[in-house]
Design an enzyme around this catalytic site. Sequence first.
Site, mmCIF file in Angstrom:
data_model
loop_
_atom_site.group_PDB
_atom_site.id
_atom_site.type_symbol
_atom_site.label_atom_id
_atom_site.label_comp_id
_atom_site.label_asym_id
_atom_site.label_seq_id
_atom_site.Cartn_x
_atom_site.Cartn_y
_atom_site.Cartn_z
ATOM 1 N N HIS A 306 0.904 -1.253 -0.177
ATOM 2 C CA HIS A 306 -0.051 0.037 -0.019
ATOM 3 C C HIS A 306 0.915 1.293 -0.088
ATOM 4 O O HIS A 306 1.958 1.324 0.600
ATOM 5 C CB HIS A 306 -0.785 0.084 1.342
ATOM 6 C CG HIS A 306 -2.066 0.949 1.115
ATOM 7 N ND1 HIS A 306 -2.061 2.347 1.308
ATOM 8 C CD2 HIS A 306 -3.220 0.660 0.781
ATOM 9 C CE1 HIS A 306 -3.095 2.839 1.166
ATOM 10 N NE2 HIS A 306 -4.109 1.744 0.799
ATOM 11 N N ASP A 364 -7.837 -5.363 0.205
ATOM 12 C CA ASP A 364 -8.399 -6.329 -1.143
ATOM 13 C C ASP A 364 -7.866 -7.719 -0.877
ATOM 14 O O ASP A 364 -8.232 -8.532 -1.749
ATOM 15 C CB ASP A 364 -7.781 -5.883 -2.409
ATOM 16 C CG ASP A 364 -8.318 -4.287 -2.711
ATOM 17 O OD1 ASP A 364 -7.387 -3.299 -3.031
ATOM 18 O OD2 ASP A 364 -9.594 -4.159 -2.754
HETATM 19 C C1 SDX Z 1 -6.260 0.087 -2.831
HETATM 20 O O1 SDX Z 1 -4.372 4.741 -1.863
HETATM 21 C C2 SDX Z 1 -5.242 4.022 -1.256
HETATM 22 O O2 SDX Z 1 -5.813 4.344 -0.158
HETATM 23 C C3 SDX Z 1 -5.940 2.684 -2.099
HETATM 24 C C4 SDX Z 1 -7.149 1.817 -1.333
HETATM 25 C C5 SDX Z 1 -8.420 2.655 -0.982
HETATM 26 O O3 SDX Z 1 -8.935 2.268 -0.032
HETATM 27 O O4 SDX Z 1 -8.610 3.524 -1.776
HETATM 28 O O5 SDX Z 1 -6.497 1.375 0.034
HETATM 29 C C6 SDX Z 1 -7.371 0.635 -2.101
HETATM 30 O O6 SDX Z 1 -5.989 0.244 -4.033
HETATM 31 C C7 SDX Z 1 -5.285 -0.989 -2.095
HETATM 32 C C8 SDX Z 1 -4.012 -1.385 -2.996
HETATM 33 C C9 SDX Z 1 -4.655 -2.549 -3.963
HETATM 34 N N1 SDX Z 1 -3.546 -2.588 -4.846
HETATM 35 C C10 SDX Z 1 -3.098 -3.822 -4.746
HETATM 36 O O7 SDX Z 1 -3.349 -4.732 -3.904
HETATM 37 C C11 SDX Z 1 -1.872 -4.274 -6.055
HETATM 38 C C12 SDX Z 1 -0.600 -4.802 -5.338
HETATM 39 N N2 SDX Z 1 -0.012 -3.703 -4.690
HETATM 40 C C13 SDX Z 1 0.894 -2.967 -5.394
HETATM 41 O O8 SDX Z 1 0.750 -2.691 -6.715
HETATM 42 C C14 SDX Z 1 1.287 -1.709 -4.534
HETATM 43 O O9 SDX Z 1 1.642 -2.227 -3.404
HETATM 44 C C15 SDX Z 1 0.599 -0.642 -4.421
HETATM 45 C C16 SDX Z 1 0.277 0.101 -5.802
HETATM 46 C C17 SDX Z 1 -0.623 -0.843 -3.687
HETATM 47 C C18 SDX Z 1 1.401 0.609 -3.910
HETATM 48 O O10 SDX Z 1 2.639 0.929 -4.771
HETATM 49 P P1 SDX Z 1 3.482 1.987 -4.236
HETATM 50 O O11 SDX Z 1 3.071 2.685 -3.133
HETATM 51 O O12 SDX Z 1 3.733 2.832 -5.571
HETATM 52 O O13 SDX Z 1 4.965 1.232 -3.845
HETATM 53 P P2 SDX Z 1 5.833 0.744 -4.953
HETATM 54 O O14 SDX Z 1 5.423 0.259 -6.374
HETATM 55 O O15 SDX Z 1 6.910 1.941 -5.234
HETATM 56 O O16 SDX Z 1 6.597 -0.410 -3.969
HETATM 57 C C19 SDX Z 1 7.678 -0.141 -2.964
HETATM 58 C C20 SDX Z 1 8.481 -1.386 -3.196
HETATM 59 C C21 SDX Z 1 8.873 -1.765 -4.630
HETATM 60 O O17 SDX Z 1 9.950 -2.496 -4.456
HETATM 61 P P3 SDX Z 1 11.626 -1.870 -4.733
HETATM 62 O O18 SDX Z 1 11.423 -0.951 -6.036
HETATM 63 O O19 SDX Z 1 11.550 -0.901 -3.426
HETATM 64 O O20 SDX Z 1 12.575 -3.151 -4.780
HETATM 65 O O21 SDX Z 1 7.609 -2.585 -2.907
HETATM 66 C C22 SDX Z 1 7.418 -3.576 -3.891
HETATM 67 C C23 SDX Z 1 7.870 -2.637 -5.191
HETATM 68 O O22 SDX Z 1 8.243 -3.668 -6.280
HETATM 69 N N3 SDX Z 1 6.280 -4.042 -3.822
HETATM 70 C C24 SDX Z 1 5.736 -5.152 -4.207
HETATM 71 C C25 SDX Z 1 4.198 -4.929 -4.040
HETATM 72 N N4 SDX Z 1 3.938 -3.826 -3.535
HETATM 73 C C26 SDX Z 1 4.967 -3.150 -3.898
HETATM 74 N N5 SDX Z 1 6.154 -6.244 -4.654
HETATM 75 C C27 SDX Z 1 5.715 -7.659 -4.761
HETATM 76 N N6 SDX Z 1 4.150 -7.286 -4.524
HETATM 77 C C28 SDX Z 1 3.462 -6.522 -4.191
HETATM 78 N N7 SDX Z 1 2.128 -6.310 -4.049
#
Ligand code: SDX
Length: 429
Positions: A306, A364
């Site tokens: 998140h 989710d």
């Molecule tokens: C919702 O914003 C809100 O409030 C949203 C929400 C709401 O109520 O409105 O809470 C609802 O959208 C919840 C989130 C649902 N999405 C998912 O579950 C999809 C999977 N999650 C990822 O896509 C991700 O965690 C996000 C999009 C939710 C957040 O992404 P960020 O904040 O841009 O974080 P990032 O992509 O910069 O990740 C930081 C690190 C990265 O690795 P490094 O570059 O540091 O090596 O964490 C890794 C990412 O690759 N990472 C993951 C991951 N999520 C982040 N690695 C594996 N699996 C994951 N799910």
Amino acid sequence: MADQKAELTIGKEKYEFPIHQASVGPDVINIGTLYKNTNRFTFDPGFTSTAACESAITYIDGDAGVLLHRGYPIDQLAEEGDFLETCYLLLYGDLPNKEQRADFNERVTYHTMIHDQMTRLYSGFRRDAHPMAVMVGVVGALSAFYHDSTDITDEKQRMIASLRMIAKMPTIAAMAYKYSVGQPFVYPRNDLGYAANFLHMCFAVPSEEYKIDPVLARAMDRIFILHADHEQNASTSTVRLAGSSGANPFACVAAGIACLWGPAHGGANEAALTMLNEIGTPDRIPEFIKRAKDKSDPFRLMGFGHRVYKNYDPRAKIMQKTTHEVLGVLGIKDDPILDVAIELEKIALEDEYFVERGLYPNIDFYSGITLKALGFPTDMFTVLFSLARTVGWIAQWKEMIEDPKQKIGRPRQLYTGPTQRDYVPVDKR
Ligand code: SDX
């Protein structure tokens, strides 16, 4: 306390910017004069450190895993309140007293029907259309039927439009589901509560009486509460930006639905269950954990991570509890997908890749298992999220419209394209 100041030094020049205090959480540095004084923009794609607005509706402490709606903790609202009083709280700022609650519930109840001519919109879609495509289309069309509540400068019209949105979303969503399964639409009933009415519109058929299990209706209502609002997430920011141009609230909510559809946002509940089904059995979890950590693989653990929560999403905990409740009532003793989810969570939370990045289950992760148990097909999960989030979008839109300092949102950019050059006739290229 007078605003503190932030100092910025560029070369020999020093610039000062006021710091505005939050009631809780991070203060903000007001950089409104930065461009005028320094001829430079800030640069923050994805808005990881940018507050786009002032708001008094929802507060999230991502490190502590705290979510407050107008100061009330989400777990208390979910355990002790109900969705319509949460709607009242988000819209008006306080929990309703008995009279206010009865009046609000009645006003919502008497707006649940939609203009009957709107039923024809559904037949314009293929039966196998994704229901989120139907939602974007039908909600966007509301302004064509309710233009008597689209003058956003009129407070009365703003409130009618807000009530209409909250009241009609369950009807529109249930009709999208009925259309997809080829069953006749079921009209809303004024003798049923909000969540029970929605379940009835989804699962009742003309040939027999639909018995509503109060425990399932309560679980549905709680799931709506958990999804109601969440600060300035992507879809809420979309609604605010659309609203800042003066677009009518129905069009703004349709824009929010379109944004929520993405798998990185609200579409993650559908993607998470699809992923759990693809994993299938606990022994395949290590293969997917490996893929989630592999930078060359676009796969991510859906329902994990998140932008704000770097601790457990408080909503996920309540959702997990609701999952067990619903499965219990339905007599689903051992749901293999739930076993995969629990094992996946356990393994991920012991893996340093996830721990050091603060990747925990979000709302989710468990919602899909619950919604599937309630009888919804996977492609309806994000529709339910949009149904519940409508009140958050509307409350945030209303707060923005009523802010006297509000102006159209218009971000700038870091331009790295070609500098000016002259046109070259095609025979000289
Ligand atoms: C919702 O914003 C809100 O409030 C949203 C929400 C709401 O109520 O409105 O809470 C609802 O959208 C919840 C989130 C649902 N999405 C998912 O579950 C999809 C999977 N999650 C990822 O896509 C991700 O965690 C996000 C999009 C939710 C957040 O992404 P960020 O904040 O841009 O974080 P990032 O992509 O910069 O990740 C930081 C690190 C990265 O690795 P490094 O570059 O540091 O090596 O964490 C890794 C990412 O690759 N990472 C993951 C991951 N999520 C982040 N690695 C594996 N699996 C994951 N799910």
